[in-house]
Write an enzyme that holds these catalytic residues in place. Structure first.
Site, PDB file in Angstrom:
ATOM      1  CB  SER A   1     -31.206   8.874-100.603  1.00  0.00           C
ATOM      2  OG  SER A   1     -31.535   8.867 -99.211  1.00  0.00           O
TER       3      SER A   1
ATOM      4  CE1 TYR B   1     -35.968  10.833-101.629  1.00  0.00           C
ATOM      5  CE2 TYR B   1     -34.990   9.528 -99.889  1.00  0.00           C
ATOM      6  CZ  TYR B   1     -34.925  10.494-100.720  1.00  0.00           C
ATOM      7  OH  TYR B   1     -33.669  11.299-100.922  1.00  0.00           O
TER       8      TYR B   1
ATOM      9  CE  LYS C   1     -33.565   9.824-104.288  1.00  0.00           C
ATOM     10  NZ  LYS C   1     -33.015  10.776-105.127  1.00  0.00           N
TER      11      LYS C   1
END
Length: 250
Positions: free
Chosen positions: A142, A155, A159
């Site tokens: 991402s 998150y 990532k």
């Protein structure tokens, strides 16, 4: 993948066996369709049998595989087959303030986004090393693997970790002819992002942050993946291809 989306795409993946996790919808489904269009035999892995069956109806090159990317049985089966290409796409998110993240959410997001991704990649590498033909792996990360963002601490952490794994794998596996890269999208119109993008204020914020002025489509990501898996990217390994419309260039 619509005819218009594939008409001018000429990457040749004939004779390659690909595995795509998180394949039943969104980014995964678009990637599966494009790899199949490019000639690969694509094992589409997800938990949703009905969605996979519908996806497989698009092409004789698509083989549905109902499995959980975090399951040890799936990892063993993957290691035992002959794999040329892997797209490590399964992932999740649970946006919330850092102070509010409960242990179960922390474990769930880390477990799928990082631990399962590692074990899937490990299984594919075992296959590639055994058959000795080399291979290519793309980890779907991402733009949040390159920057930070409020409400996305877990998150972002996973990532960023997957970006580090990509680089370490690329260096270690290069002597074996295995290339490892990542594709790092911005916000893409998918079922995962739909609830967030349904908020007009959030959608306006995202669009404003993307210099190209639009939210991405799954096909934008699929094209980047197909390139990195192909011989056209034969000298590309250990890098992250940002499909972010310029978000991280600011």
């Amino acid at each position: 993948m619509t005819a218009d989306a594939t008409r001018h795409f000429s990457v040749d993946l004939q004779g390659r066996v690909a595995v795509v996790t998180g394949a039943s919808r969104g980014l995964g489904a678009a990637i599966v369709r494009l790899l199949a269009h490019c000639g690969a035999t694509v094992h589409a892995v997800a938990r949703g049998a009905e969605e996979l069956a519908a996806l497989a109806a698009d092409s004789a090159n698509i083989r549905p595989w109902v499995a959980d990317a975090a399951d040890a049985g799936f990892h063993a089966a993957l290691a035992a087959m002959e794999v040329d290409l892997l797209v490590n796409n399964a992932g999740t998110n649970a946006p919330m303030p850092m102070a509010d993240v409960p242990d179960d959410v922390l474990d769930r997001v880390m477990g799928l986004n990082l631990r399962a991704a590692y074990l899937v990649a490990q299984a594919a590498v075992r296959s590639m090393l055994r058959h000795g033909r080399g291979g290519a792996i793309v980890n779907i990360t991402s733009q949040m693997g390159h920057v930070g963002s409020p409400g996305r601490t877990v998150y972002c952490m996973t990532k960023h970790g997957l970006e580090g794994l990509t680089k370490a794998m690329a260096v270690e596996l290069a002597p074996n002819g295995i290339r490892v890269n990542s594709v790092a999208p911005t916000f893409i119109e998918t079922p995962l992002t739909a609830p967030m993008l349904a908020d007009p204020a959030f959608r306006a914020f995202v669009t404003e942050m993307i210099p190209l002025g639009r939210i991405g489509k799954p096909e934008d990501v699929a094209a980047a993946v197909a390139y990195l898996l192909s011989d056209a990217a034969g000298m590309v390994t250990g890098t992250s291809l940002l499909v972010d419309g310029g978000w991280t260039a600011r």
